[in-house]
Design an enzyme around this catalytic site. Structure first.
Site, PDB file in Angstrom:
ATOM      1  CB  SER A   8      36.715  57.586  57.433  1.00 14.84           C
ATOM      2  OG  SER A   8      36.530  58.102  56.124  1.00 14.84           O
ATOM      3  N   GLY A  40      30.770  59.135  57.818  1.00 17.60           N
ATOM      4  CA  GLY A  40      29.736  60.163  57.635  1.00 17.60           C
ATOM      5  C   GLY A  40      28.326  59.733  57.969  1.00 17.60           C
ATOM      6  CB  CYS A  70      38.727  62.778  57.870  1.00 20.63           C
ATOM      7  SG  CYS A  70      37.044  62.169  58.041  1.00 20.63           S
ATOM      8  CB  THR A  72      33.390  63.114  58.776  1.00 18.63           C
ATOM      9  OG1 THR A  72      32.923  63.315  57.441  1.00 18.63           O
ATOM     10  CG2 THR A  72      32.285  62.567  59.631  1.00 18.63           C
ATOM     11  CB  CYS A 180      33.577  64.838  51.893  1.00 16.18           C
ATOM     12  SG  CYS A 180      33.988  63.077  52.081  1.00 16.18           S
ATOM     13  CB  THR A 181      39.373  64.218  52.066  1.00 20.51           C
ATOM     14  OG1 THR A 181      38.980  63.199  52.998  1.00 20.51           O
ATOM     15  CG2 THR A 181      39.764  65.468  52.831  1.00 20.51           C
ATOM     16  CG  HIS A 182      36.122  59.462  50.773  1.00 24.61           C
ATOM     17  ND1 HIS A 182      36.477  59.687  52.075  1.00 24.61           N
ATOM     18  CD2 HIS A 182      36.335  58.139  50.548  1.00 24.61           C
ATOM     19  CE1 HIS A 182      36.872  58.532  52.627  1.00 24.61           C
ATOM     20  NE2 HIS A 182      36.803  57.581  51.717  1.00 24.61           N
TER      21      HIS A 182
END
Ligand code: DGL
Length: 259
Positions: A8, A40, A70, A72, A180-182
């Site tokens: 995203s 998300g 991602c 999500t 979550c990759t963030h």
């Protein structure tokens, strides 16, 4: 091989960063859906539309594999994309299995976006691992916003995380999973807040191992890394934007060693 990494936003850079280290000879495309981030907090139907558009674009780039970097998008759309396209599509899985294998019978806090933690996919994973009493789920949506604006270790980030993580009895937990990759950009602040015995785990190595297994590519030395960046289908060529992306990669270099 030409391999696409899709997220995203800039979270997926944490997965690409790992791939760049161990597969430097491959040709990478990184697609951040910057027009639509965050995923998300959207409905699953909205996320599916975004993923569909991104896949159409990436397939037209004649890539040999797509890594859905991602959690999500994986949760909502990976099954549907695999039914539609025959190339290898590798998704993310929160590292719950790794946590339980490493620390049997100890609790794990899986952090992710709201869509991921309310989705069927994570419930199936928990059931398959018999982890109903060993796992807790926690959405940390603000971290996606902080990451996108490169606010990595401000007082506001620390206050947010301290507040969200205040009620857990950490003596019972072995680890916190970054689902979550963030969230990989915040390992230093998390390390500051969590007791030393609580390890921070992510699914990045697992995803790249799966990419290697599915595509049979082998690690080799390379002189020049090849990465093309796209924001929602537009090639990033502007030097200020490329510098922004470089700043994320430098941050990830720093976060790599933190467990
Ligand atoms: N990076 C994403 C993930 O791994 C999604 C963040 C978002 O767009 O909300 O889930």
């Amino acid at each position: 091989m030409r391999i696409a990494f899709f997220d995203s936003g800039i979270g997926g850079l944490s997965v690409l960063h790992h791939a760049m280290k161990i597969l430097p000879q491959e040709e990478f495309i990184f697609y951040a859906d910057e027009d639509n981030v965050p995923y998300g907090t959207k409905s699953p139907e909205e996320v599916l539309d975004c993923v569909d558009a991104a896949f159409k674009f990436l397939i037209a780039q004649r890539v040999g594999a797509i890594v859905v970097a991602c959690n999500t998008a994986t949760s909502v759309a990976v099954k549907i994309m695999r039914e539609k396209y025959s190339l290898p599509i590798i998704g993310m899985e929160p590292a719950l299995k790794l946590a339980l294998d490493t620390f049997p019978n100890r609790k794990v806090l899986v952090t992710a976006t709201a869509i991921t933690i309310t989705g069927e996919k994570i419930q199936r994973l928990i059931k398959n691992l018999h982890a109903e009493n060993l796992s807790e789920l926690k959405a940390l949506p603000e971290l996606v916003e902080f990451a996108e604006r490169q606010e990595f270790n401000s007082a506001a980030v620390e206050k947010y995380l301290r507040g969200e993580l205040a009620t857990y009895d950490w003596e019972k937990f072995s680890s916190l999973v970054l689902g979550c990759t963030h969230f990989n950009y915040f390992k230093d602040t998390l390390r500051k807040i969590l007791p030393p015995h609580v390890k921070i785990l992510d699914g990045n190595a697992g995803t790249i191992n799966e990419l290697i297994r599915r595509t049979k590519i082998k690690s080799a030395q390379a002189e020049n890394l090849s990465v093309e960046f796209f924001y929602s289908g537009r090639r990033v060529t502007d030097s200020a934007e490329l510098a922004r992306l470089e700043k994320f990669l430098i941050r990830l270099d720093k976060m790599e060693a933190i467990e």
